[in-house]
Scaffold this motif. Sequence first.
Motif, PDB file in Angstrom:
ATOM      1  N   PHE A 138     -55.764   4.882 -36.827  1.00 16.83           N
ATOM      2  CA  PHE A 138     -54.531   4.240 -36.343  1.00 16.83           C
ATOM      3  C   PHE A 138     -53.353   5.137 -36.353  1.00 16.83           C
ATOM      4  CE2 PHE A 138     -55.621   4.619 -40.574  1.00 16.83           C
ATOM      5  CZ  PHE A 138     -54.558   5.213 -41.526  1.00 16.83           C
ATOM      6  N   ALA A 139     -53.358   6.440 -36.183  1.00 13.76           N
ATOM      7  CA  ALA A 139     -52.030   6.736 -36.088  1.00 13.76           C
ATOM      8  C   ALA A 139     -52.825   8.652 -34.995  1.00 13.76           C
ATOM      9  CB  ALA A 139     -51.382   6.800 -37.783  1.00 13.76           C
ATOM     10  N   ASN A 140     -51.334   8.695 -35.033  1.00 14.61           N
ATOM     11  CA  ASN A 140     -51.652  10.266 -34.284  1.00 14.61           C
ATOM     12  C   ASN A 140     -50.887  10.501 -34.993  1.00 14.61           C
ATOM     13  OD1 ASN A 140     -53.642   9.001 -32.491  1.00 14.61           O
ATOM     14  ND2 ASN A 140     -52.118   8.839 -30.345  1.00 14.61           N
ATOM     15  N   GLU A 141     -49.487  10.931 -35.148  1.00 14.19           N
ATOM     16  CA  GLU A 141     -48.187  11.775 -35.974  1.00 14.19           C
ATOM     17  C   GLU A 141     -48.446  12.776 -36.777  1.00 14.19           C
ATOM     18  OE1 GLU A 141     -47.908   8.813 -33.908  1.00 14.19           O
ATOM     19  OE2 GLU A 141     -47.240   9.309 -32.841  1.00 14.19           O
ATOM     20  N   PRO A 142     -47.934  13.497 -36.901  1.00 12.15           N
ATOM     21  CA  PRO A 142     -48.503  13.977 -38.359  1.00 12.15           C
ATOM     22  C   PRO A 142     -46.776  13.169 -39.297  1.00 12.15           C
ATOM     23  CG  PRO A 142     -48.755  16.234 -36.734  1.00 12.15           C
ATOM     24  CD  PRO A 142     -48.048  14.946 -36.049  1.00 12.15           C
ATOM     25  N   ASP A 143     -45.699  13.315 -38.347  1.00 13.49           N
ATOM     26  CA  ASP A 143     -44.853  12.577 -39.574  1.00 13.49           C
ATOM     27  C   ASP A 143     -44.404  11.535 -40.356  1.00 13.49           C
ATOM     28  OD1 ASP A 143     -44.961  11.361 -36.707  1.00 13.49           O
ATOM     29  OD2 ASP A 143     -42.906  11.543 -36.514  1.00 13.49           O
ATOM     30  N   ARG A 144     -45.605  10.523 -39.239  1.00 15.06           N
ATOM     31  CA  ARG A 144     -46.319   8.985 -39.507  1.00 15.06           C
ATOM     32  C   ARG A 144     -47.347   9.364 -41.100  1.00 15.06           C
ATOM     33  NH1 ARG A 144     -45.622   4.806 -36.993  1.00 15.06           N
ATOM     34  NH2 ARG A 144     -44.992   5.147 -34.742  1.00 15.06           N
ATOM     35  N   TYR A 145     -47.915  10.519 -40.704  1.00  9.16           N
ATOM     36  CA  TYR A 145     -48.754  10.106 -42.092  1.00  9.16           C
ATOM     37  C   TYR A 145     -48.478  11.117 -43.618  1.00  9.16           C
ATOM     38  CZ  TYR A 145     -52.834  11.353 -38.554  1.00  9.16           C
ATOM     39  OH  TYR A 145     -53.567  11.285 -38.016  1.00  9.16           O
ATOM     40  N   LEU A 146     -47.336  11.939 -42.954  1.00  5.94           N
ATOM     41  CA  LEU A 146     -46.289  11.501 -44.442  1.00  5.94           C
ATOM     42  C   LEU A 146     -45.304  10.209 -44.673  1.00  5.94           C
ATOM     43  CD1 LEU A 146     -45.485  14.662 -46.576  1.00  5.94           C
ATOM     44  CD2 LEU A 146     -43.274  15.051 -45.371  1.00  5.94           C
TER      45      LEU A 146
END
Length: 391
Positions: free
Chosen positions: A188-196
């Motif tokens: 459901f996500a690609n970008e590392p900043d979204r994970y954080l």
Amino acid sequence: MPIRMEVRFYSALMLSLPFCSVAISSLSHANTKTRPQTANSQAAMLTPTPALPYPVADSQLGEKLYPNEALYARQIGVELEKLIRKRDGQGLAHRDVHPKAHGCVKAQFRVLDHLPAQLSQGMFKAGQRYPAWIRFSNGSPKPDNADIKRDARGMAIKVMNVPGQKLLEDEPQASTQDFILINHPVFFANEPDRYLALMKDINGGFFKKLQIPFSLGFKGSKIAFQTTRSRIANPLQARYWSMVPYQLGTGADRQAVKYSVRPCTAQQDAIPKHPDDNYLRGALKNTLSNGSACMEFLVQPRTSAAMSVEDSMTEWKESEAPFYKVATLEFAQQTFDTPEQNQMCENLSFSPWHALPEHRPLGATNRMRKVIYDHISRVRHQMNAVPRQEP
């Protein structure tokens, strides 16, 4: 999005990064006892250890590092450590997600006798047989979650006796090869900043958690919701996907692939009308105590550069990129629900970087997993006083 969906988003988020990031213990330490932590050890953060080298992007296969990706990975690991210490500081440190196993069962990973050259790579050598451990689980971070509740379902495969130097620099001689799968084809996500951002939302208070759908965005929220909506009757009768891509082969002919595992037959048991909270363990026990079972291990080679290895949110359609069977997982009749085997199951660790170079993980999610899994594994070992080593 409704507030009550927040828990489902939490579970789906955690599936991607520290999936089964657990204490590593050899089978010979299956009876190792864990001990409650003191107030000092509960409060103490993990002593810094030398970080493993961050993966280098493979531009030929379409990998591209995000800005500050390695830093994001380390920060996510710290946020997950906070979560584990807050939740489990008074006793046994469970897996951050997938803490509830339906069982760890023995299997034979039997590679087909005949494979085309482009698929016969790494451990997929025609005719090879390997012993393996398979752990089936629920995705919810709650160890006592009832099986009937909608959730993601996990399948983690640890193949044993695989020769060759492995990718993890601190375990190059390990003889294991891991595959990690979920019963949903995309992440459901690609970008590392979204994970954080999501991890900080999860570790925050009530109002911070309300931001989770906004951090995921519309498409990510939809995928997270879909990922955590399944009910199954038997772990052996579900289909599972790697969600993210991997390399197959080395050198100029290496290619990007995804994995899937499906039952050998289309048989589907009915979910009990009045299931108990652990009916999936019961279904697994009933199947394997009365006979054998099998599942097929599939590889999906990428057929177009448009199938980006950095885009884990878009499915590689089978109509455009077919799956090919490369092996069979054979489950012999067995008894697995014993205290010793359950303890062994708790101590097993699964990581996509327990791998031969021919099966190198690809994409940002997999690259960050290398750092995050290592960090969380050390946290659990420290909290549970369990030796850290592969079987």
